[in-house]
Scaffold this active site. Structure first.
Site, PDB file in Angstrom:
ATOM      1  N   ARG A  45       0.837  -1.204   0.000  1.00 29.85           N
ATOM      2  CA  ARG A  45       0.000   0.000   0.000  1.00 29.85           C
ATOM      3  C   ARG A  45       0.866   1.246   0.000  1.00 29.85           C
ATOM      4  NH1 ARG A  45      -4.884  -1.267   3.828  1.00 29.85           N
ATOM      5  NH2 ARG A  45      -3.371  -1.155   5.484  1.00 29.85           N
ATOM      6  N   VAL A 132       2.596 -21.273  11.264  1.00 28.36           N
ATOM      7  CA  VAL A 132       2.527 -21.830  12.626  1.00 28.36           C
ATOM      8  C   VAL A 132       3.905 -21.748  13.271  1.00 28.36           C
ATOM      9  CG1 VAL A 132       1.957 -23.832  14.031  1.00 28.36           C
ATOM     10  CG2 VAL A 132       0.702 -23.437  11.904  1.00 28.36           C
ATOM     11  N   GLY A 187       7.102  -6.041  16.722  1.00 26.27           N
ATOM     12  CA  GLY A 187       6.581  -6.674  15.503  1.00 26.27           C
ATOM     13  C   GLY A 187       6.007  -8.061  15.727  1.00 26.27           C
ATOM     14  N   LYS A 205      -3.605 -21.326  14.503  1.00 27.22           N
ATOM     15  CA  LYS A 205      -2.440 -22.211  14.347  1.00 27.22           C
ATOM     16  C   LYS A 205      -2.764 -23.640  14.805  1.00 27.22           C
ATOM     17  CE  LYS A 205       0.685 -18.303  15.070  1.00 27.22           C
ATOM     18  NZ  LYS A 205       1.283 -17.471  16.132  1.00 27.22           N
TER      19      LYS A 205
HETATM   20  P1  NDP Z   1       2.581  -5.993   8.581  1.00 27.83           P
HETATM   21  O1  NDP Z   1       1.346  -5.229   8.892  1.00 27.83           O
HETATM   22  O2  NDP Z   1       3.855  -5.597   9.233  1.00 27.83           O
HETATM   23  O3  NDP Z   1       2.812  -6.016   7.005  1.00 27.83           O
HETATM   24  C1  NDP Z   1       1.779  -6.076   6.064  1.00 27.83           C
HETATM   25  C2  NDP Z   1       2.133  -5.148   4.922  1.00 27.83           C
HETATM   26  O4  NDP Z   1       1.161  -5.286   3.891  1.00 27.83           O
HETATM   27  C3  NDP Z   1       2.139  -3.663   5.344  1.00 27.83           C
HETATM   28  O5  NDP Z   1       3.230  -3.014   4.772  1.00 27.83           O
HETATM   29  C4  NDP Z   1       0.807  -3.184   4.795  1.00 27.83           C
HETATM   30  O6  NDP Z   1       0.768  -1.802   4.538  1.00 27.83           O
HETATM   31  C5  NDP Z   1       0.717  -3.972   3.512  1.00 27.83           C
HETATM   32  N1  NDP Z   1      -0.637  -4.046   2.988  1.00 27.83           N
HETATM   33  C6  NDP Z   1      -1.812  -4.078   3.648  1.00 27.83           C
HETATM   34  N2  NDP Z   1      -2.846  -4.173   2.790  1.00 27.83           N
HETATM   35  C7  NDP Z   1      -2.325  -4.159   1.563  1.00 27.83           C
HETATM   36  C8  NDP Z   1      -2.877  -4.217   0.249  1.00 27.83           C
HETATM   37  N3  NDP Z   1      -4.183  -4.305   0.052  1.00 27.83           N
HETATM   38  N4  NDP Z   1      -2.036  -4.197  -0.823  1.00 27.83           N
HETATM   39  C9  NDP Z   1      -0.705  -4.102  -0.622  1.00 27.83           C
HETATM   40  N5  NDP Z   1      -0.120  -4.054   0.596  1.00 27.83           N
HETATM   41  C10 NDP Z   1      -0.904  -4.089   1.673  1.00 27.83           C
HETATM   42  O7  NDP Z   1       2.255  -7.522   8.918  1.00 27.83           O
HETATM   43  P2  NDP Z   1       3.291  -8.671   9.273  1.00 27.83           P
HETATM   44  O8  NDP Z   1       4.443  -8.636   8.364  1.00 27.83           O
HETATM   45  O9  NDP Z   1       3.509  -8.706  10.736  1.00 27.83           O
HETATM   46  O10 NDP Z   1       2.381  -9.963   8.967  1.00 27.83           O
HETATM   47  C11 NDP Z   1       2.162 -10.421   7.659  1.00 27.83           C
HETATM   48  C12 NDP Z   1       1.547 -11.812   7.743  1.00 27.83           C
HETATM   49  O11 NDP Z   1       2.463 -12.686   8.376  1.00 27.83           O
HETATM   50  C13 NDP Z   1       0.261 -11.889   8.541  1.00 27.83           C
HETATM   51  O12 NDP Z   1      -0.575 -12.856   7.954  1.00 27.83           O
HETATM   52  C14 NDP Z   1       0.732 -12.373   9.904  1.00 27.83           C
HETATM   53  O13 NDP Z   1      -0.268 -13.051  10.614  1.00 27.83           O
HETATM   54  C15 NDP Z   1       1.829 -13.316   9.485  1.00 27.83           C
HETATM   55  N6  NDP Z   1       2.836 -13.573  10.494  1.00 27.83           N
HETATM   56  C16 NDP Z   1       3.433 -12.534  11.144  1.00 27.83           C
HETATM   57  C17 NDP Z   1       4.437 -12.778  12.046  1.00 27.83           C
HETATM   58  C18 NDP Z   1       5.129 -11.689  12.762  1.00 27.83           C
HETATM   59  O14 NDP Z   1       5.989 -11.989  13.606  1.00 27.83           O
HETATM   60  N7  NDP Z   1       4.840 -10.434  12.498  1.00 27.83           N
HETATM   61  C19 NDP Z   1       4.888 -14.149  12.333  1.00 27.83           C
HETATM   62  C20 NDP Z   1       4.195 -15.170  11.572  1.00 27.83           C
HETATM   63  C21 NDP Z   1       3.203 -14.873  10.692  1.00 27.83           C
HETATM   64  P3  NDP Z   1       0.257  -0.830   5.750  1.00 27.83           P
HETATM   65  O15 NDP Z   1       1.370  -0.838   6.748  1.00 27.83           O
HETATM   66  O16 NDP Z   1       0.078   0.468   5.037  1.00 27.83           O
HETATM   67  O17 NDP Z   1      -0.990  -1.410   6.272  1.00 27.83           O
HETATM   68  N1  HSE Z   2       1.145 -12.515  16.437  1.00 27.24           N
HETATM   69  C1  HSE Z   2       1.804 -13.765  16.305  1.00 27.24           C
HETATM   70  C2  HSE Z   2       2.440 -14.144  17.631  1.00 27.24           C
HETATM   71  C3  HSE Z   2       2.844 -13.697  15.227  1.00 27.24           C
HETATM   72  O1  HSE Z   2       2.531 -13.284  18.518  1.00 27.24           O
HETATM   73  O2  HSE Z   2       2.821 -15.296  17.792  1.00 27.24           O
HETATM   74  C4  HSE Z   2       3.420 -15.038  14.892  1.00 27.24           C
HETATM   75  O3  HSE Z   2       2.478 -15.844  14.261  1.00 27.24           O
END
Ligand code: NDP
Ligand code: HSE
Length: 435
Positions: A45, A132, A187, A205
């Site tokens: 985005r 997971v 994060g 999960k």
């Molecule tokens: P973030 O919010 O940090 O990253 C998501 C990114 O996608 C942001 O930059 C966001 O922009 C962008 N975005 C949102 N909507 C759109 C769109 N329609 N088109 C393009 N870009 C878009 O999330 P995470 O990286 O933390 O998580 C990503 C996935 O990984 C999730 O499914 C989460 O559950 C999973 N996950 C996360 C973990 C973690 O430790 N963080 C661990 C394991 C899994 P904007 O910031 O402007 O919203």
């Molecule tokens: N929000 C999740 C956690 C990220 O705290 O474990 C990893 O899936």
């Protein structure tokens, strides 16, 4: 050999980690995969932030859907999150013949059955190691490493945010809200942190693990979900006095009658490895009939630990994408026509031990009334503590640990205990897992 091209959707915490690790370890990864894995396009985005992050080295767009149709993209990596746009993007990528890698447990737990069916129709892979337990290769272990076993149960600390909160509250006495903010800053937390705190993320999960462990469909809607928001510090303290720690556990257990699928805070004896998993670390215990008990431990959240799992999926797909689809590892470990419709049991049918805390009048016969009710319900007491009433106090706390019983029995006994005149208010009930 020409590189395999990746379209990265979302360059936030995890997407950023994937970009950095792929760049840093490019040679080592290519030596394993057999060819270069190259990010060809990033969609986010915030295109300006994405451009700054990628330093102008790749094409950047704000139109994620266009990436799913891009003929130059071989694998779409969905790291946006949520059930909405992420589902449309994953399905569009599949329809366009792209393999998909996702860390999105919410998407798979809720829409996984539909997504995997679509992937089978188009002969593409959907890989989700990062969904997971972050960096722990638990999907690989369950789906491949343990494939000789009848898996009996899987239990784990599978949400880093809540484990971090419980650890910091217990060790540093910090307030809940402050620790949650820190988990968000690091994060770990989901975009909507109530998913973490209320156990929903862990239930996503646990749902995925139950499907792979037992060869059943995703049944998130049948999971029992309790978080840590109603947990009281007095119970953490009493549990400690009794030699236990309270952890948010995700549990999937196979019983002859069906599957237990539940997430809730539980007492775990302090001598168990699981009780000593602290901070944002995750750990999953798997009990197989042949292998016995195996434990997997590591970072369950954060940019690079999660990127580690996403990139492992990219390497797998790069190695396998030319293989005959029939000879690939099935998405959910079992051959699709062998997935069984085993029912998920209602929480009342769960078998566990219990911790019960009740406020009672400090007078003769009270304890006898309570133990009689438990005995009538066939519930055996394992341990008991009565707090000494303070000077001038007419009430005190009784804390009981029971042996295992069926939950509906415990609930009905608690109802009768709460009806006693000598018992004040509600009985606090927590499950106790012997694992
Ligand atoms: P973030 O919010 O940090 O990253 C998501 C990114 O996608 C942001 O930059 C966001 O922009 C962008 N975005 C949102 N909507 C759109 C769109 N329609 N088109 C393009 N870009 C878009 O999330 P995470 O990286 O933390 O998580 C990503 C996935 O990984 C999730 O499914 C989460 O559950 C999973 N996950 C996360 C973990 C973690 O430790 N963080 C661990 C394991 C899994 P904007 O910031 O402007 O919203
Ligand atoms: N929000 C999740 C956690 C990220 O705290 O474990 C990893 O899936």
């Amino acid at each position: 050999m020409k590189p395999i091209n990746v379209g990265l959707l979302g360059i936030g915490t995890v997407g950023g980690g994937v970009f950095s690790v792929l760049e840093r370890n490019a040679d080592e990864i290519a030596r394993r995969a057999g060819r270069e894995i190259r990010i060809a396009v990033v969609a986010d985005r915030d295109v300006e932030r994405a451009r700054r992050f990628t330093n102008g080295s790749v094409k950047v767009t704000d139109d994620a859907m266009s990436v799913t149709r891009d003929p130059d993209v071989d694998i779409v990596v969905e790291l946006i999150g949520g059930y909405g746009v992420a589902k449309d993007l994953a399905l569009s990528a599949i329809e366009n013949g792209k393999h998909v890698v996702t860390a999105n447990k919410a998407l798979l737990a809720v829409h996984g059955n539909e997504i995997f069916a679509a992937a089978r129709r188009r002969d593409v892979m959907v890989a989700f190691e990062a969904a997971v337990a972050g960096g722990i290769p638990i999907i690989k272990a369950l789906r491949e490493g343990l494939s000789a076993n009848r898996i009996e149960w899987v239990a784990g600390i599978i949400n880093g945010t809540t484990n971090f909160i419980l650890s910091e509250m217990r060790d540093k006495g910090l307030p809940f809200a402050e620790v949650l903010k820190e988990a968000q800053r690091l994060g770990y937390a989901e975009a909507d942190p109530t998913f973490d705190v209320e156990g929903v993320d862990a239930a996503h999960k646990a749902t995925i693990m139950s499907a792979i462990a037992f060869g059943i469909p995703m049944q998130f809607d049948k999971a029992h979900v309790e978080g840590i928001s109603r947990l009281e510090s007095v119970d953490i303290a009493y549990a400690g006095q009794l030699g236990y720690r309270i952890k948010l556990l995700g549990i999937a257990r196979k019983r002859p009658e069906g599957i237990e699928l539940r997430v809730h805070p539980a007492l775990v004896h302090a001598s168990r490895l699981l009780a000593n998993v602290e901070g944002a670390m995750n750990a999953v215990l798997v009990q197989g009939d042949a292998v016995g008990s195996t434990l997997y431990y590591g970072k369950g959240a954060g940019a690079e630990p999660t990127a580690s799992a996403v990139i492992a999926d990219l390497v797998d797909i790069t190695r396998l994408h030319t293989a005959d689809p029939e000879h690939r590892v099935p998405h959910l470990a079992f051959q699709p026509d062998k997935v069984l419709d085993v029912p998920v049991l209602p929480i009342g049918e769960t078998v566990t031990a219990f911790y019960m805390r009740m406020r009672v009048q400090d007078k003769p016969g009270v304890l006898a009334d309570i133990t009689r009710i438990l005995a009538d319900s066939d519930i055996s007491i394992d341990a008991m503590v009565q707090r000494e009433a303070g000077e001038g106090e007419s009430q005190t706390d009784i804390i009981l640990l029971t042996h295992q019983t069926i939950e509906k029995n415990a609930v009905s006994a608690i109802g009768r205990i709460e009806a006693l005149d000598s018992v004040q208010g509600k009985v606090t009930k927590l499950r106790l897992e012997t694992l």
